[in-house]
Design a protein around this motif. Structure first.
Motif, PDB file in Angstrom:
ATOM      1  N   MET A 144       0.828  -1.204   0.000  1.00 50.57           N
ATOM      2  CA  MET A 144       0.000   0.000   0.000  1.00 50.57           C
ATOM      3  C   MET A 144       0.864   1.255   0.000  1.00 50.57           C
ATOM      4  O   MET A 144       0.583   2.224  -0.698  1.00 50.57           O
ATOM      5  CB  MET A 144      -0.932  -0.020   1.219  1.00 50.57           C
ATOM      6  N   ASP A 145       1.945   1.236   0.785  1.00 51.16           N
ATOM      7  CA  ASP A 145       2.773   2.436   0.897  1.00 51.16           C
ATOM      8  C   ASP A 145       3.590   2.711  -0.366  1.00 51.16           C
ATOM      9  O   ASP A 145       3.938   3.857  -0.633  1.00 51.16           O
ATOM     10  CB  ASP A 145       3.701   2.331   2.110  1.00 51.16           C
ATOM     11  N   LYS A 176       6.641   2.542  -1.202  1.00 51.61           N
ATOM     12  CA  LYS A 176       7.854   3.364  -1.004  1.00 51.61           C
ATOM     13  C   LYS A 176       8.866   3.086  -2.114  1.00 51.61           C
ATOM     14  O   LYS A 176       9.097   1.938  -2.494  1.00 51.61           O
ATOM     15  CB  LYS A 176       8.450   3.092   0.370  1.00 51.61           C
ATOM     16  N   PHE A 231      -3.045   6.990  -9.525  1.00 49.17           N
ATOM     17  CA  PHE A 231      -4.398   7.045  -8.962  1.00 49.17           C
ATOM     18  C   PHE A 231      -5.409   7.266 -10.074  1.00 49.17           C
ATOM     19  O   PHE A 231      -5.307   8.240 -10.823  1.00 49.17           O
ATOM     20  CB  PHE A 231      -4.499   8.166  -7.922  1.00 49.17           C
ATOM     21  N   ARG A 277      -4.861   1.648  -4.711  1.00 49.20           N
ATOM     22  CA  ARG A 277      -4.501   2.292  -3.447  1.00 49.20           C
ATOM     23  C   ARG A 277      -5.586   3.231  -2.923  1.00 49.20           C
ATOM     24  O   ARG A 277      -5.451   3.799  -1.848  1.00 49.20           O
ATOM     25  CB  ARG A 277      -3.177   3.052  -3.597  1.00 49.20           C
ATOM     26  N   SER A 296      -7.067  15.256  -5.246  1.00 44.88           N
ATOM     27  CA  SER A 296      -6.707  15.557  -3.856  1.00 44.88           C
ATOM     28  C   SER A 296      -5.885  14.409  -3.258  1.00 44.88           C
ATOM     29  O   SER A 296      -4.874  14.642  -2.582  1.00 44.88           O
ATOM     30  CB  SER A 296      -7.972  15.763  -3.014  1.00 44.88           C
ATOM     31  N   VAL A 297      -6.339  13.190  -3.513  1.00 44.75           N
ATOM     32  CA  VAL A 297      -5.630  12.021  -2.981  1.00 44.75           C
ATOM     33  C   VAL A 297      -4.211  11.961  -3.556  1.00 44.75           C
ATOM     34  O   VAL A 297      -3.232  11.721  -2.825  1.00 44.75           O
ATOM     35  CB  VAL A 297      -6.404  10.730  -3.309  1.00 44.75           C
ATOM     36  N   ILE A 334      -2.408  14.392  -4.628  1.00 43.15           N
ATOM     37  CA  ILE A 334      -1.606  15.466  -4.018  1.00 43.15           C
ATOM     38  C   ILE A 334      -1.116  15.028  -2.635  1.00 43.15           C
ATOM     39  O   ILE A 334       0.051  15.221  -2.280  1.00 43.15           O
ATOM     40  CB  ILE A 334      -2.423  16.773  -3.928  1.00 43.15           C
ATOM     41  N   GLY A 335      -2.017  14.417  -1.866  1.00 47.59           N
ATOM     42  CA  GLY A 335      -1.610  13.920  -0.542  1.00 47.59           C
ATOM     43  C   GLY A 335      -0.473  12.923  -0.642  1.00 47.59           C
ATOM     44  O   GLY A 335       0.512  12.990   0.102  1.00 47.59           O
ATOM     45  N   ALA A 336      -0.596  12.001  -1.600  1.00 45.40           N
ATOM     46  CA  ALA A 336       0.466  11.005  -1.787  1.00 45.40           C
ATOM     47  C   ALA A 336       1.763  11.685  -2.228  1.00 45.40           C
ATOM     48  O   ALA A 336       2.864  11.282  -1.815  1.00 45.40           O
ATOM     49  CB  ALA A 336       0.021   9.969  -2.810  1.00 45.40           C
ATOM     50  N   LEU A 373       2.698  14.701  -1.409  1.00 43.03           N
ATOM     51  CA  LEU A 373       3.258  15.375  -0.225  1.00 43.03           C
ATOM     52  C   LEU A 373       4.002  14.377   0.660  1.00 43.03           C
ATOM     53  O   LEU A 373       5.071  14.686   1.206  1.00 43.03           O
ATOM     54  CB  LEU A 373       2.136  16.067   0.571  1.00 43.03           C
ATOM     55  N   THR A 374       3.417  13.185   0.785  1.00 46.14           N
ATOM     56  CA  THR A 374       4.105  12.163   1.586  1.00 46.14           C
ATOM     57  C   THR A 374       5.424  11.755   0.925  1.00 46.14           C
ATOM     58  O   THR A 374       6.430  11.545   1.612  1.00 46.14           O
ATOM     59  CB  THR A 374       3.186  10.951   1.819  1.00 46.14           C
ATOM     60  N   LEU A 403       7.827  14.332   1.964  1.00 48.80           N
ATOM     61  CA  LEU A 403       8.206  14.197   3.378  1.00 48.80           C
ATOM     62  C   LEU A 403       9.163  13.025   3.584  1.00 48.80           C
ATOM     63  O   LEU A 403      10.068  13.086   4.405  1.00 48.80           O
ATOM     64  CB  LEU A 403       6.953  13.989   4.244  1.00 48.80           C
ATOM     65  N   ASN A 404       8.932  11.959   2.811  1.00 45.98           N
ATOM     66  CA  ASN A 404       9.759  10.757   2.947  1.00 45.98           C
ATOM     67  C   ASN A 404      11.053  10.845   2.132  1.00 45.98           C
ATOM     68  O   ASN A 404      11.801   9.870   2.063  1.00 45.98           O
ATOM     69  CB  ASN A 404       8.964   9.517   2.520  1.00 45.98           C
TER      70      ASN A 404
END
Lengths: 282, 317
Positions: A57-58, A60, A66, A115, A126-127, A129-131, A133-134, A137-138
Motif C-alpha cells: 500500500m505504501d 515506497k 491514482f 490504493r 486531492s488524494v 496530491i496527498g500522496a 506530499l508524503t 516528506l519521505n
C-alpha cells in the motif's frame, strides 16, 4: 521500455479484455476504457517505476498511479493484471458477487495495484496530491500520476485541488485528463462546457502539456516523456490528452452512447473481429 | 454520590491542541491539516513546531479530506482540523469514499460541535455529526468530556489504525478528569455507581450528568453515571451490566435525538434487554444564535432536564 509494437499488441489485447469483461456481465463502462487503453498500457509498461510482484500500500520507492475516474475500471483491471499485479484469469470475476474487481475500484477487497477507492468523481486529484506530499516528506523522489475524465472536471473539488497543487509547488505530480469531449448525457461542450481547458490550468498555475493523439502509442509515450521533463520545476504538471471514446471498436467511436453500455453477443463478435487476440484471452 | 471537583474550566478544543502538540514531539509520522481555522482549532503550536508536517489547505474542506487520505499512503497519520459541520456534512462523500471505504488512517478532528458554538447560529451548530459518522462502516466515533480527556483521546487515536472522528467544542467546561488518565478507545468510564437509574452521557453533557447525580442523591435517588466517550464502538458490556442493575436509563448528549448516542443505546437495549429510556437530546430541531448556556436551557440539554428525565424514566420501570 518495451518497443512500440509490443505495446500496441498489449493494447489490442487489453481492448479485447475490456469488451469481453463488460459483455460477460452486461454492464460496465467500455467507452472511456477503450479511449484510455493506450495511456494506461504505456504508463504501466515502461513509464512508471513500479513493482507488480510485490504490491504494498505504501509503495515506497515506487511511482504511484491514482485512477480518479473509477468507472473505467475495465481497462485499469486488465492493465494491472497483464503486468502482473494479479492473475489475468481473475478478470472473469469482474462485477460478480464476491469479486475483488468491483464495478468501481476499491482497496476494500485488497486487490493488488489499487490504493484508493474511486467512482464518486472529483476526489482523485486531492488524494494524489496527498500522496505526493508524503513522497516529499519521505524524501522519495518517485512520481505521482493520476487520470481524470474531462466531464469529471465539472466537480468543484478538482479546482480546490488544482489551486492547492500550484500554490504549494507540488511538482512531483503529473495529472492527465482523458479529453474525449464526451460524458453520459452527451458532449461535454453541451452538458457543461469546459471552455479553454489549457488556459484554465495555466491560469491555475500548472505546467500544461498537450498530447494531441492519445490513442497513438508513440504520441502517448512522447507526451509522458515531455511531462516528466517538468518534474521538480516548481509546478504541478497537467497532460491534456485528446482521446476517442470507444477507440479501437468502430461502432463505439464518435458517440457518447458507449460510455456505460455493454455490447450484446452480436456486437461483441463484431468488436472482437476488429481486435486481434495477441497475447491470449483470459 | 462520589464527589467530583475541578480547579478550572477549560475548552476541549485546547485539549486537542495540547494533544496534537505532544504528538508532534513524539510521533514523526503525525501530520496535520487545517482549512483556515488554525486558531479556532488550537493547532498553532503544532504548526509552529512542525512547519514541514503542517498543511494549510485554505477554505477547501473536500480537498483537505482527499489530501489527508493520500498522505496515509507512505505511512503518515493525518489529523484534519475544522469545525464539526465542515468536518462531516460538507465532506460526507469524501470521507465515505476516500477515507472510510478506502480504509485510510485519517483522524477527522472536529471542533465547535453542537449548540455550544453559541452566537454563530444554526449554520455552524451541527447536531447531526455523530449520526453521520457512526453510520459509516468501521468509523470510530469519539466525543470526550473535558480538556484532559480530549488531550488523552487525541494522543490515543494516533496509535489506533483506522479512521476516527474526534468531536470536541469551544466553551470552557469543568476540567475534572485526571491529567494522567489512560484513554481506552471503546471503554466506558464509570463515574458513579448507583442502583435506581443509569445516566449515560457524552461530551459536554457528562459534567451536567454529574451535577444531576448530585441533585438526585439529595432527593434520595441513586444514579449510576457512565461517561461514554466512544460512541462507536460502543461499550455494550458496561451498559448492559449497568442496566441489569438499574432497569432504566437516561441518555444525554449535545446532538439530535435521531442518530446520536441515545439511538445507539436504544438499539443495543432493544436487542438484548428492552428497557425504559429517556433521551436528553435535541428533538428534531436546528439551533439558533444565543449564548451557550441560554441555548442549552432552551433546547433542554441542561442539568434539570437530566434530573427530570431520571424521575420520568424511574416511574416507567
Amino acid at each position: 521500455m518495451a518497443d512500440i509494437q509490443q505495446l500496441q499488441k498489449l493494447s489490442t489485447q487489453v481492448r479485447r479484455d475490456i469488451v469481453r469483461m463488460v459483455h460477460a456481465v452486461s454492464s460496465g463502462h467500455p467507452g472511456g476504457s477503450l479511449g484510455c487503453t493506450d495511456f494506461l498500457v504505456a504508463l504501466y509498461n515502461g513509464v512508471m517505476n513500479h513493482n507488480p510482484k510485490n504490491f504494498t500500500m505504501d509503495g515506497k520507492g515506487e511511482d504511484l498511479f491514482f485512477l480518479s475516474n473509477g468507472h473505467i475500471s475495465p481497462v485499469y483491471y486488465s492493465v494491472l493484471a497483464r503486468c502482473g499485479y494479479f492473475p489475468v484469469e481473475e478478470l472473469k470475476t469482474f462485477r460478480r458477487l464476491n469479486t475483488r474487481l468491483q464495478g468501481h475500484p476499491t482497496t476494500h477487497d485488497h486487490l493488488p495495484g489499487v490504493r484508493i477507492a474511486s467512482g464518486s468523481l472529483g476526489q482523485g486529484m486531492s488524494v494524489a496530491i496527498g500522496a505526493a506530499l508524503t513522497k516529499k516528506l519521505n524524501k522519495d523522489n518517485s512520481i505521482i500520476y493520476s487520470l481524470h475524465g474531462d466531464g469529471e472536471l465539472q466537480e468543484g473539488q478538482i479546482w480546490e485541488a488544482a489551486l492547492y497543487a500550484s500554490a504549494n509547488k507540488v511538482d512531483n505530480y503529473i495529472a492527465t485528463i482523458d479529453y474525449n469531449g464526451r460524458q453520459i448525457d452527451g458532449d461535454v461542450e453541451n452538458v457543461l462546457s469546459l471552455g479553454n481547458l489549457k488556459a484554465k490550468f495555466e491560469a491555475f498555475g500548472w505546467q500544461v502539456i498537450e498530447t494531441e493523439k492519445g490513442n497513438d502509442m508513440a504520441s502517448v509515450i512522447e507526451g509522458l516523456a515531455k511531462a516528466k521533463t517538468f518534474i521538480g520545476k516548481g509546478k504541478p504538471i497537467m497532460n491534456i490528452m485528446k482521446t476517442e471514446m470507444g477507440a479501437g471498436v468502430d461502432y463505439m467511436m464518435g458517440t457518447h452512447k458507449w460510455h456505460g453500455s455493454a455490447p450484446n453477443d452480436d456486437q461483441l463478435a463484431k468488436a472482437l473481429g476488429q481486435l486481434e487476440e495477441t497475447l491470449g484471452d483470459y | 454520590m462520589k464527589k467530583y471537583t475541578y480547579t478550572e474550566k477549560k475548552d476541549t478544543r485546547s485539549g486537542f491542541g495540547a494533544g496534537l502538540q505532544q504528538l508532534g514531539q513524539t510521533n514523526p509520522n503525525v501530520v496535520a491539516l487545517c482549512a483556515d481555522l488554525i486558531g479556532s482549532l488550537k493547532m498553532d503550536a503544532f504548526k509552529a513546531e512542525n512547519p514541514d508536517r503542517f498543511f494549510q489547505v485554505g477554505i477547501a474542506e473536500a480537498n483537505m479530506i482527499g489530501i489527508a487520505a493520500g498522505l496515509t499512503i507512505g505511512g503518515k497519520i493525518p489529523f484534519t482540523g475544522t469545525f464539526a459541520n465542515f468536518s462531516t456534512g460538507r465532506v460526507y462523500d469524501q470521507i465515505r469514499q476516500s477515507v472510510a471505504y478506502s480504509g485510510k488512517n485519517v483522524k477527522i478532528c472536529a471542533s465547535h460541535a453542537g449548540l455550544t458554538l453559541g452566537e454563530d447560529g444554526a449554520t455552524h451548530q451541527i447536531l447531526e455529526d455523530i449520526g453521520l459518522m457512526k453510520m459509516l462502516p468501521h468509523m470510530c466515533v469519539i466525543n470526550p468530556c473535558d480538556y484532559n480527556q480530549t488531550k488523552a483521546a487525541t494522543i490515543a487515536i494516533a496509535d489506533y489504525e483506522g479512521p476516527v472522528y474526534l468531536r470536541f467544542g469551544r466553551p470552557t467546561v469543568p476540567n475534572f478528569t485526571p491529567a494522567d488518565q489512560k484513554f481506552e478507545i471503546g471503554k466506558a468510564v464509570m463515574l458513579n455507581e448507583g442502583t435506581d437509574v443509569t445516566i449515560i452521557a457524552t461530551g459536554h453533557l457528562v459534567w451536567k450528568a454529574i451535577e444531576a447525580g448530585e441533585k438526585l442523591a439529595e432527593q434520595g435517588i441513586s444514579a449510576e453515571i457512565i461517561n461514554i466517550h466512544t460512541i462507536k464502538p460502543l461499550d455494550n458490556e458496561a451498559i448492559l451490566k449497568s442496566i441489569a442493575k438499574t432497569k432504566c436509563v437516561v441518555t444525554a448528549e449535545e446532538h439530535q435525538m435521531n442518530g446520536g448516542l441515545g439511538d445507539s443505546v436504544a438499539q443495543l437495549l432493544s436487542r438484548h434487554t428492552p428497557t425504559p429510556q429517556e433521551f436528553v437530546a435535541v428533538d428534531d430541531s436546528f439551533g439558533e444564535s444565543g449564548t451557550p448556556d441560554e441555548l442549552m436551557t432552551k433546547y433542554k440539554l441542561d442539568t434539570i432536564d437530566i434530573i427530570n428525565a431520571a424521575h420520568k424514566v424511574i416511574k416507567r420501570k
